[in-house]
Design an enzyme around this catalytic site. Structure first.
Site: not given
Length: 298
Positions: A51, A114, A140, A145, A168, A210
């Site tokens: 990201t 999405y 992740y 998001r 993560k 991270i």
């Protein structure tokens, strides 16, 4: 499933590296300076094409250019983790194969965005991607998001795949992360995906973070983790709390807008992002600069 004596992908702090850009694309000269600084400052691992690296607007060619360069420049000094996740399973499989061939040490694979897959869909998605590599895969979870979250029980199913080794967690939901930790035990290593939750997640058995913050402060971020893991918990707690205002400023606008502005001020890149992201400005920008001055970064 993870073996008892298997080493984690890394312990401590991995920097979610920005991607320096110029008018022609990725600026590899600046990228090299950034990588060298990170390693000299004692970072424990590097993550590229995530990201913070603006992966959503990098072409496959650009991603592989960055991955190839980072693997070569790092030269085995620290693990290199490549972001290879997309919302298209076949595309993610292709990127994972390419990153494996490039010599990355591990893959970071985000939940499909999405599409909003079911939990069964997530298991199938991650499992097929993990089938494409002999390298460890870190799943992740960042529902803010992607619009979908990995449930604690789903992590248990994912842990059955021999190549899925870690997660993560950037959900921000400490209660859910605690439940995950209780269910997966030592089957999966847990890493914080939020700089404001490093110590809370380490306290649940996490192996590290991270980090966006470590773009600016690799030594301090790594030391915070290792202080906690070495029993210097009060030092780690103080560091977490002292750095919270700077962390908040780095997330006052969508990542990586603030960190790109900060690294530009430190001379590591141009303050250039790809649309739809635009450079930081206004009061939030001025506040970030004030906090950077307070910490001696500029």
């Amino acid at each position: 499933m993870k073996c008892q004596n298997e080493k984690p992908i890394f312990v401590g702090a991995a920097t979610a590296l920005i991607t320096p850009l110029n008018e022609n694309g990725p600026d590899l000269i600046s990228m090299g300076r950034l990588i060298d600084m990170q390693i000299a400052e004692g970072i424990d691992a590097l993550v590229v094409c995530g990201t913070s690296g603006e992966s959503a607007t990098l072409s496959d060619r650009e991603k592989m250019e960055i991955i190839d360069f980072t693997v070569a420049r790092t030269a085995g000094r620290v693990p290199v983790i490549a972001g290879t996740g997309t919302n298209d399973t076949e595309h993610a499989k292709k990127l994972t194969r390419m990153a494996t061939e490039a010599g990355c040490d591990a893959m970071l694979v985000v939940t499909p965005y999405y599409n909003k897959a079911t939990q069964a869909g997530l298991v199938a998605h991650f499992s097929q991607i993990a089938d494409c590599t002999d390298k460890p895969v870190m799943v992740y979870n960042v529902p803010s998001r992607t619009g979908v979250s990995i449930e604690p029980e789903t992590y248990v199913k994912l842990a059955q795949h021999p190549n899925i080794k870690a997660l993560k967690e950037a959900s921000g939901n400490i209660s859910e992360i605690a439940k995950t930790a209780s269910l997966v035990g030592d089957m999966l290593d847990i890493y914080s995906g939020n700089d404001d939750q490093i110590i809370p997640i380490l306290s649940l058995g996490g192996k590290g973070v991270i980090s966006v913050l470590s773009n600016l402060m690799p030594k301090r971020t790594s030391r915070m983790c290792h202080d906690f893991l070495s029993g210097r918990m009060e030092d780690a707690r103080k560091a977490q709390l002292e750095l919270l205002p700077l962390i908040d400023a780095l997330f006052s606008q969508v990542n990586p807008i603030p960190v790109k502005a900060a690294m530009s001020q430190m001379g590591y890149c141009e303050n250039l992002l790809r649309l739809p992201l635009t450079p930081m400005e206004g009061d939030a920008y001025n506040h970030l600069l004030e906090l950077m001055k307070h910490h001696g970064l500029i």
